[in-house]
Enzyme design. Structure first.
Site, PDB file in Angstrom:
ATOM      1  N   HIS A   1      16.695  70.893  39.864  1.00 44.29           N
ATOM      2  CA  HIS A   1      17.312  71.855  38.940  1.00 44.29           C
ATOM      3  C   HIS A   1      16.510  73.159  38.915  1.00 44.29           C
ATOM      4  O   HIS A   1      17.071  74.250  38.959  1.00 44.29           O
ATOM      5  CB  HIS A   1      17.373  71.259  37.523  1.00 44.29           C
ATOM      6  CG  HIS A   1      18.248  70.054  37.400  1.00 44.29           C
ATOM      7  ND1 HIS A   1      17.871  68.920  36.706  1.00 44.29           N
ATOM      8  CD2 HIS A   1      19.489  69.787  37.883  1.00 44.29           C
ATOM      9  CE1 HIS A   1      18.844  68.021  36.769  1.00 44.29           C
ATOM     10  NE2 HIS A   1      19.826  68.518  37.470  1.00 44.29           N
TER      11      HIS A   1
ATOM     12  N   LYS B   1      27.036  60.243  22.854  1.00 47.50           N
ATOM     13  CA  LYS B   1      26.549  59.725  24.141  1.00 47.50           C
ATOM     14  C   LYS B   1      25.052  59.513  24.055  1.00 47.50           C
ATOM     15  O   LYS B   1      24.314  60.396  23.627  1.00 47.50           O
ATOM     16  CB  LYS B   1      26.869  60.711  25.269  1.00 47.50           C
ATOM     17  CG  LYS B   1      28.244  60.508  25.866  1.00 47.50           C
ATOM     18  CD  LYS B   1      28.355  61.275  27.183  1.00 47.50           C
ATOM     19  CE  LYS B   1      29.806  61.338  27.642  1.00 47.50           C
ATOM     20  NZ  LYS B   1      30.025  62.427  28.611  1.00 47.50           N
TER      21      LYS B   1
ATOM     22  N   ARG C   1      23.809  68.864  46.622  1.00 52.31           N
ATOM     23  CA  ARG C   1      22.829  68.091  47.379  1.00 52.31           C
ATOM     24  C   ARG C   1      23.449  67.406  48.583  1.00 52.31           C
ATOM     25  O   ARG C   1      22.805  67.230  49.608  1.00 52.31           O
ATOM     26  CB  ARG C   1      22.191  67.032  46.476  1.00 52.31           C
ATOM     27  CG  ARG C   1      21.298  67.625  45.409  1.00 52.31           C
ATOM     28  CD  ARG C   1      20.921  66.568  44.398  1.00 52.31           C
ATOM     29  NE  ARG C   1      22.130  66.052  43.769  1.00 52.31           N
ATOM     30  CZ  ARG C   1      22.155  65.098  42.857  1.00 52.31           C
ATOM     31  NH1 ARG C   1      21.031  64.522  42.471  1.00 52.31           N
ATOM     32  NH2 ARG C   1      23.287  64.706  42.330  1.00 52.31           N
TER      33      ARG C   1
ATOM     34  N   SER D   1      18.647  62.816  38.468  1.00 59.33           N
ATOM     35  CA  SER D   1      18.205  62.408  37.139  1.00 59.33           C
ATOM     36  C   SER D   1      18.283  60.888  36.985  1.00 59.33           C
ATOM     37  O   SER D   1      17.395  60.271  36.399  1.00 59.33           O
ATOM     38  CB  SER D   1      19.067  63.092  36.069  1.00 59.33           C
ATOM     39  OG  SER D   1      18.832  64.490  36.088  1.00 59.33           O
TER      40      SER D   1
END
Lengths: 150, 150, 150, 150, 150, 150
Positions: free
Chosen positions: A18, A42, A91, A129
């Site tokens: 990032h 969430k 990516r 992540s």
């Protein structure tokens, strides 16, 4: 007119991948707003407020980068910040197919909004992540994958 | 013998991309049965019965299209309706890899069952049920993505 | 009205993968016309007329299959044969991306023309005409890859 | 020095595709340790101990294969078993993108660890644990997809 | 400092997809230089000088777009024009894999050079120069695929 | 029994990416034979004999690596060298789809032949022989992409 870009994501956690995209994005945009999607329903692995602090610390010497929490449509948030661009990293092909869909829908919801893509630098392309969460959960060393100390 | 195709999915919600595939499928098949997988243990975003009504309304003038709820193997359902074809849309390579697996397994479970693919029209290829749910959840306008009013 | 599909290709050579698609296509269409693109300026490895004979021999007991040479736009050829469908096999994601483009352009050139895809059966998915040419050139045994004797 | 490979996975359930990779891996490695990731907080469809037994039974005549449960980083587990290799199967491009990331991270965490890939044999490439669970849940016959009796 | 981007390609021919990327690129860059690679040893389908004229005509009312022929490394050309950006369109995953490689190598050759990607608008994503050449060769109507008259 | 692997390719030129795969392959195999396909009718950019010398020089201190020219089926060559393995690098999904086909066909031609894949290290994944030829042709510096001096 200032070129302002949103860099949206959940950043659970924010990675060196990032950071790579934000820093390279600064060559294109006058300001990059790191927009951290957060929905109280969430669950996250890393605390949302702590992560905001870590990101702010990462860019503390970069005036043109700011961090915001949001809980609304990205296309709406962009209007609030007069951001005409979304900045996204790619990516691999799985990312591409996903981002392709999202970017068309965002443009439909806000026709002033252009999504601009940079390809993640090879040394960071394998970092996600979710992998970092998995490694961290088992006590592995993730310091090489994030641009701040946990 | 009538050529009957199942068009299986969870349709949470049914999109213009789905409609595109059904209508184009009617050029190949005498009947298309929209088979909406529903399992009471899995939660949905849009109410299942309401969605059936919306889809029926969408095709109210098309006799050769019907809508059925089901909670069993697609390969078994096909036998019940004398359907020798599954109709599926492909939007991108992620879809392709997923559908490739599913279609081989379905053919294994029911060797009379041929899965027939159409590529989603470009204007609908970015629409997915999950993106629509996300936009709708935040109050965004999804009317351009669905062929009925919510 | 008869459902007629073109199965276009250069078939240099026609493979068991092609045969798989034609035979499965017959469950969808009343007639399949194997349309072999041939341009006198492009060189082939296998002789074009000999290949037509091999394909005709392969389907000699299947009345609904015919073989035609052509040197024009596939979308135009389809009109001549009242074919409203193109039949194509998909082996993998590289095929998908290529076929996606071609099918949109064909539909643009002839809006009556729907391209219908079947996924090649797994046992034939690795076979390509170019690999067969390479193996054959070096004297390797290609008999398992083609549905006729060379 | 013995060449020892880990074959990590959740194996919920272990499939004929997994068996294919293990058996072919034995041509490369002196020992293959099937390392079944298990976390008591994550729910499984098939009982973890029963699955260990089924896998052990599958390879009961193959001395060089063993089965272990683990709940830690794969890169750490490898050290315990003096395994310098991870063995992984690739079925398609979605697998490839995922495995690409994981393998780089594993190599970062343990620079002695080389991930070695075999491409799943075509007849097993469509089988995934998640599809088997789905078929089994609805009472379908999965015996052709697994190398043992349930 | 002006933000100048090169938009490199062979443009044989320049398509509406290319035009889409240039026009959207102007929202990011102060100038876009359409850099048409031309090597006298490589044969083209459309005449190189005629194509330059067509592109110039397409953008005759857009001062910030210019067209240049070049026969050297793109990374070197960028230095000549003080261009710190390459602008590229992505249509699909095949494009992505190719552009990924090229962009890393360009950055290696000129570390001031950032490649910026936009995803081609869906209505143009199926158009490629090679398909247009094929259609044109057989006398098909390509006027919907190009932003000028031939 | 020695584990011998062929590493086949045209190596026009041999790159640091190739070197990466050979060196990592030595952790799996007792010998790696770099098998350079050469056909006098196919033109190369780099002289074939010079390239053999460059590769031999690259591995001059590695006894377990040798270089051979060949002009026959790889599956046949493997028999001559008692090689039961082909070693191949995967850089991306385009490579994967291509290698998937080739490996199935090679196994069909020689059922003792197992193709073993390593994923190219990220720092070399963008390097291809064709890009190096392009850069070299225009006088660019390729020394970072190859493990020897030209």
């Amino acid at each position: 007119m200032k070129r302002i870009a949103l860099f949206p994501g959940s950043f659970d956690p924010f990675t060196k991948g990032h950071e790579d995209i934000v820093l390279r994005g600064l060559r294109l945009f006058d300001e990059v707003v790191i927009a951290m999607g957060h929905n109280s329903r969430k669950s996250r692995y890393f605390d949302v407020n702590e992560m905001v602090q870590k990101i702010e610390y990462t860019f503390e010497n970069v005036d043109s980068v700011s961090v915001k929490l949001y809980d609304e449509l990205t296309a709406e948030l962009a209007k609030k910040y007069s951001a005409n661009y979304l900045l996204r990293g790619l990516r691999n092909t799985t990312d591409f197919e996903y981002e392709n869909s999202i970017s068309q829908v965002n443009r439909h919801l806000n026709d002033q909004l252009e999504t601009v893509f940079l390809i993640t630098s090879p040394e960071y392309a394998s970092i996600s992540s979710s992998i970092i969460r998995e490694v961290h959960k088992y006590g592995g060393d993730v310091s090489d994958f994030i641009p701040y100390e946990l």
